[in-house]
Design a protein around this motif. Structure first.
Motif, short mmCIF file in Angstrom:
data_model
loop_
_atom_site.label_atom_id
_atom_site.label_comp_id
_atom_site.label_asym_id
_atom_site.label_seq_id
_atom_site.Cartn_x
_atom_site.Cartn_y
_atom_site.Cartn_z
N ASP A 95 0.79 -1.15 0.15
CA ASP A 95 -0.07 -0.07 0.10
C ASP A 95 0.85 1.07 0.03
O ASP A 95 2.05 1.02 0.20
CB ASP A 95 -0.83 -0.21 1.15
N VAL A 97 0.66 5.53 1.18
CA VAL A 97 -0.12 6.61 1.38
C VAL A 97 1.09 8.19 1.37
O VAL A 97 2.08 7.92 1.52
CB VAL A 97 -0.33 6.71 2.95
N TYR A 101 -0.83 12.82 5.88
CA TYR A 101 -1.89 11.86 5.76
C TYR A 101 -2.68 11.79 7.13
O TYR A 101 -1.95 12.18 8.31
CB TYR A 101 -1.49 10.27 5.60
N ASN A 102 -3.71 11.49 7.04
CA ASN A 102 -4.58 11.24 8.34
C ASN A 102 -4.11 9.99 8.96
O ASN A 102 -4.22 9.02 8.53
CB ASN A 102 -6.07 11.17 7.83
N LEU A 104 -5.82 8.31 11.57
CA LEU A 104 -6.86 7.20 11.30
C LEU A 104 -6.81 6.38 10.21
O LEU A 104 -7.01 5.23 10.09
CB LEU A 104 -8.05 8.14 11.78
N GLU A 105 -6.56 7.10 8.93
CA GLU A 105 -6.56 6.52 7.74
C GLU A 105 -5.46 5.47 7.87
O GLU A 105 -5.39 4.32 7.29
CB GLU A 105 -6.50 7.56 6.49
N ALA A 108 -6.35 2.56 9.50
CA ALA A 108 -7.27 1.67 8.73
C ALA A 108 -6.40 0.79 7.65
O ALA A 108 -6.80 -0.47 7.47
CB ALA A 108 -8.21 2.44 8.23
N ARG A 109 -5.49 1.37 7.17
CA ARG A 109 -4.76 0.82 6.02
C ARG A 109 -3.84 -0.21 6.56
O ARG A 109 -3.65 -1.67 6.24
CB ARG A 109 -3.82 1.59 5.09
N THR A 183 -11.33 -4.70 0.70
CA THR A 183 -12.16 -3.50 0.88
C THR A 183 -12.76 -3.11 -0.36
O THR A 183 -12.59 -3.70 -1.30
CB THR A 183 -10.88 -2.16 1.01
N TRP A 185 -13.07 0.14 -1.35
CA TRP A 185 -12.50 1.42 -1.68
C TRP A 185 -12.13 1.58 -3.14
O TRP A 185 -11.07 0.63 -3.49
CB TRP A 185 -11.33 1.99 -0.68
#
Length: 222
Positions: A95, A97, A101-102, A104-105, A108-109, A183, A185
């Protein structure tokens, strides 16, 4: 769960460690590639990797880590150009990012990649698919072309398996993303394209995975 954070910015490192610990994760930190390779151990379950390291290009470090272990690697960097994402994914990252970046995201990742790594069901031992000189051993997680093994990353093999289970059938992008990344997404659509391109390049078979425009992909040759 232990997260290895590879980051040379002390302030960001401290902030990440504090947040991840509050979220229930154990953390190990490394400020450069040498420290990261030393810190990588059997208890490491996720690697959070910055690309801008002082002693080695982060993509090369990603490749070295992937040679040693199959644990999930999430690249976190300020480099937002798509070519950097492609290089990282081809080197074995799961992944990507982009800073800032957030957090919390980010959590989640981490949850998404580790869920896929730890809980993906093992297929039955007899599940071997042979199509036009291509053998996909779902139990042994191995792809062979004309009897020769092809080295794939974990994500690349998961994509091959998701398609090979339905030879000759068009598998929608959304279904592949749901099965491989756990996911719905749509942001993983570009990652899917990059990984499919890498599979074609590694196998030398541009016809292995057929793109069905606007729908998804088909395991070809069947």
């Amino acid at each position: 769960m232990t997260v290895l954070i590879v980051e040379d910015d002390d302030r960001l490192m401290d902030a990440l460690r504090a947040f991840l610990r509050r979220a229930g994760y154990d953390t190990v930190s490394a400020a450069d590639a040498a420290q990261a390779l030393d810190a990588l151990g059997s208890d490491t379950e996720v690697v959070l990797l910055d690309l801008g390291l002082p002693d080695m290009d982060g993509v090369e470090l990603c490749r070295l880590i992937r040679q040693r272990t199959g644990v999930p690697i999430i690249i976190a960097t300020a480099r937002s150009h798509v070519q950097e994402r492609i290089r990282g994914l081809r080197a074995g990252a799961d992944d990507f990012v982009v800073k800032p970046y957030n957090v919390l995201e980010l959590v989640a990742r981490i949850e998404a990649v580790t869920r896929r790594w730890r809980s993906a069901p093992e297929p039955a031992a007899e599940q071997v698919i042979d199509v036009a000189g291509v053998r996909v051993d779902l139990a042994g997680r191995q792809l062979l072309i004309e009897g020769e093994p092809v080295e794939l990353t974990r994500t690349e093999f998961d994509i091959v398996a998701a398609l090979a289970r339905y030879p000759g059938v068009v598998v929608p992008r959304e279904r592949i993303i749901r099965e491989v990344w756990q996911t719905d997404w749509h942001g993983f659509s570009r990652s899917l394209e990059v990984h499919v391109g890498s599979i074609r390049r590694k196998t030398g078979r541009t016809d292995l995975i057929e793109t069905v425009r606007g729908v998804g992909y088909r395991f070809a040759g069947s």
